[in-house]
Scaffold this motif. Sequence first.
Motif, PDB file in Angstrom:
ATOM      1  N   PRO A 228      26.044 -63.016 -70.855  1.00 47.68           N
ATOM      2  CA  PRO A 228      25.654 -62.397 -69.578  1.00 47.68           C
ATOM      3  C   PRO A 228      24.386 -61.553 -69.708  1.00 47.68           C
ATOM      4  N   GLY A 229      23.583 -61.571 -68.677  1.00 50.37           N
ATOM      5  CA  GLY A 229      22.358 -60.779 -68.659  1.00 50.37           C
ATOM      6  C   GLY A 229      22.612 -59.291 -68.796  1.00 50.37           C
ATOM      7  N   GLU A 230      23.787 -58.849 -68.384  1.00 45.44           N
ATOM      8  CA  GLU A 230      24.125 -57.424 -68.457  1.00 45.44           C
ATOM      9  C   GLU A 230      24.177 -56.909 -69.890  1.00 45.44           C
ATOM     10  N   ILE A 231      24.181 -57.808 -70.854  1.00 46.57           N
ATOM     11  CA  ILE A 231      24.223 -57.390 -72.257  1.00 46.57           C
ATOM     12  C   ILE A 231      22.995 -56.540 -72.600  1.00 46.57           C
ATOM     13  N   GLY A 232      21.920 -56.749 -71.873  1.00 45.03           N
ATOM     14  CA  GLY A 232      20.705 -55.977 -72.096  1.00 45.03           C
ATOM     15  C   GLY A 232      20.835 -54.512 -71.727  1.00 45.03           C
ATOM     16  N   SER A 233      21.882 -54.149 -71.020  1.00 47.78           N
ATOM     17  CA  SER A 233      22.075 -52.746 -70.649  1.00 47.78           C
ATOM     18  C   SER A 233      22.664 -51.922 -71.800  1.00 47.78           C
ATOM     19  N   LEU A 234      22.975 -52.562 -72.906  1.00 47.80           N
ATOM     20  CA  LEU A 234      23.471 -51.842 -74.089  1.00 47.80           C
ATOM     21  C   LEU A 234      22.270 -51.248 -74.829  1.00 47.80           C
ATOM     22  N   GLU A 235      21.689 -50.231 -74.230  1.00 45.99           N
ATOM     23  CA  GLU A 235      20.405 -49.689 -74.662  1.00 45.99           C
ATOM     24  C   GLU A 235      20.391 -49.123 -76.073  1.00 45.99           C
ATOM     25  N   LYS A 236      21.496 -48.626 -76.560  1.00 47.68           N
ATOM     26  CA  LYS A 236      21.523 -48.010 -77.887  1.00 47.68           C
ATOM     27  C   LYS A 236      21.949 -48.972 -78.993  1.00 47.68           C
ATOM     28  N   LEU A 237      22.290 -50.194 -78.622  1.00 45.29           N
ATOM     29  CA  LEU A 237      22.766 -51.173 -79.588  1.00 45.29           C
ATOM     30  C   LEU A 237      21.674 -51.512 -80.605  1.00 45.29           C
ATOM     31  N   GLU A 238      22.017 -51.482 -81.894  1.00 45.61           N
ATOM     32  CA  GLU A 238      21.061 -51.782 -82.954  1.00 45.61           C
ATOM     33  C   GLU A 238      21.313 -53.129 -83.618  1.00 45.61           C
ATOM     34  N   VAL A 239      22.568 -53.539 -83.727  1.00 48.36           N
ATOM     35  CA  VAL A 239      22.916 -54.809 -84.366  1.00 48.36           C
ATOM     36  C   VAL A 239      23.824 -55.594 -83.428  1.00 48.36           C
ATOM     37  N   MET A 240      23.428 -56.842 -83.129  1.00 46.44           N
ATOM     38  CA  MET A 240      24.255 -57.699 -82.293  1.00 46.44           C
ATOM     39  C   MET A 240      24.507 -58.999 -83.056  1.00 46.44           C
ATOM     40  N   ASN A 241      25.755 -59.223 -83.451  1.00 46.71           N
ATOM     41  CA  ASN A 241      26.116 -60.444 -84.140  1.00 46.71           C
ATOM     42  C   ASN A 241      27.136 -61.198 -83.292  1.00 46.71           C
ATOM     43  N   LEU A 242      26.680 -62.267 -82.678  1.00 45.45           N
ATOM     44  CA  LEU A 242      27.522 -63.107 -81.828  1.00 45.45           C
ATOM     45  C   LEU A 242      27.662 -64.496 -82.434  1.00 45.45           C
ATOM     46  N   SER A 243      27.445 -64.628 -83.729  1.00 48.02           N
ATOM     47  CA  SER A 243      27.447 -65.922 -84.400  1.00 48.02           C
ATOM     48  C   SER A 243      28.815 -66.582 -84.386  1.00 48.02           C
ATOM     49  N   GLU A 244      28.783 -67.904 -84.535  1.00 45.89           N
ATOM     50  CA  GLU A 244      29.971 -68.747 -84.667  1.00 45.89           C
ATOM     51  C   GLU A 244      30.934 -68.610 -83.487  1.00 45.89           C
ATOM     52  N   ASN A 245      30.364 -68.610 -82.302  1.00 50.59           N
ATOM     53  CA  ASN A 245      31.147 -68.631 -81.075  1.00 50.59           C
ATOM     54  C   ASN A 245      30.778 -69.891 -80.302  1.00 50.59           C
ATOM     55  N   LEU A 246      31.171 -69.985 -79.086  1.00 48.22           N
ATOM     56  CA  LEU A 246      30.930 -71.190 -78.293  1.00 48.22           C
ATOM     57  C   LEU A 246      29.966 -70.929 -77.137  1.00 48.22           C
ATOM     58  N   PHE A 247      28.936 -70.145 -77.396  1.00 52.45           N
ATOM     59  CA  PHE A 247      27.972 -69.839 -76.344  1.00 52.45           C
ATOM     60  C   PHE A 247      27.119 -71.061 -76.021  1.00 52.45           C
ATOM     61  N   ILE A 248      26.825 -71.202 -74.733  1.00 54.58           N
ATOM     62  CA  ILE A 248      25.935 -72.247 -74.244  1.00 54.58           C
ATOM     63  C   ILE A 248      24.945 -71.609 -73.278  1.00 54.58           C
ATOM     64  N   GLY A 249      23.972 -72.386 -72.852  1.00 51.29           N
ATOM     65  CA  GLY A 249      22.999 -71.873 -71.895  1.00 51.29           C
ATOM     66  C   GLY A 249      21.827 -71.210 -72.595  1.00 51.29           C
TER      67      GLY A 249
ATOM     68  N   ALA B 110      26.404 -77.939 -78.839  1.00 50.09           N
ATOM     69  CA  ALA B 110      24.947 -77.802 -78.764  1.00 50.09           C
ATOM     70  C   ALA B 110      24.504 -76.353 -78.891  1.00 50.09           C
ATOM     71  N   GLY B 111      25.370 -75.424 -78.575  1.00 45.50           N
ATOM     72  CA  GLY B 111      25.013 -74.015 -78.660  1.00 45.50           C
ATOM     73  C   GLY B 111      24.021 -73.611 -77.584  1.00 45.50           C
ATOM     74  N   LEU B 112      23.221 -72.633 -77.890  1.00 45.98           N
ATOM     75  CA  LEU B 112      22.224 -72.126 -76.948  1.00 45.98           C
ATOM     76  C   LEU B 112      21.103 -73.130 -76.776  1.00 45.98           C
ATOM     77  N   SER B 113      20.529 -73.154 -75.587  1.00 41.01           N
ATOM     78  CA  SER B 113      19.457 -74.100 -75.293  1.00 41.01           C
ATOM     79  C   SER B 113      18.318 -73.362 -74.594  1.00 41.01           C
ATOM     80  N   GLY B 114      17.283 -74.118 -74.283  1.00 46.95           N
ATOM     81  CA  GLY B 114      16.150 -73.529 -73.584  1.00 46.95           C
ATOM     82  C   GLY B 114      15.147 -72.932 -74.537  1.00 46.95           C
ATOM     83  N   PRO B 115      14.169 -72.221 -74.005  1.00 43.50           N
ATOM     84  CA  PRO B 115      13.091 -71.689 -74.838  1.00 43.50           C
ATOM     85  C   PRO B 115      13.509 -70.464 -75.657  1.00 43.50           C
ATOM     86  N   LEU B 116      12.802 -70.270 -76.751  1.00 44.21           N
ATOM     87  CA  LEU B 116      12.960 -69.075 -77.572  1.00 44.21           C
ATOM     88  C   LEU B 116      12.217 -67.929 -76.895  1.00 44.21           C
ATOM     89  N   LEU B 117      12.871 -66.801 -76.742  1.00 45.42           N
ATOM     90  CA  LEU B 117      12.214 -65.616 -76.179  1.00 45.42           C
ATOM     91  C   LEU B 117      11.208 -65.070 -77.187  1.00 45.42           C
TER      92      LEU B 117
END
Length: 142
Positions: A4-25, A50-57
Amino acid sequence: GTIPGEIGSLEKLEVMNLSENLFIGELPQTLNTMKNLRTLSIDSFTRNTAGLSGPLLAFGQAPSLRELFLGSNSLTGTIPQGLFFGASDKDDVFKIGLRSNQLTGAVPEALSRFSHVDVDITDNMIESVPQSICEMKNWMEG
């Protein structure tokens, strides 16, 4: 599901590890603006999806980001010229793991502005590496 786009509101977050899940999009644009994020890891090495798709930010507005691991997804397009453009210290060590995606084009020459980079772009469709990058003495641990 999607990240979700709302993940960007975690302003103080320093490490985000979402590996080995079933994310798409696609990667949400809000990841590009996380000021304190130092490490982002969304690898999918053990998944048969297929995992995440689209352009690299470019992560140009994420000045603290130093480690980016997005291996075994389905990211397409080129590696952005402005990757890590907003980085505050060009002498830090930058780690870029983009193995096993569908990235094309050249490794951006603009990355040569960094003193220390470890990059893994194995198993993509990269077509060239600029000479200036080949001459970087402290890249890939020297």
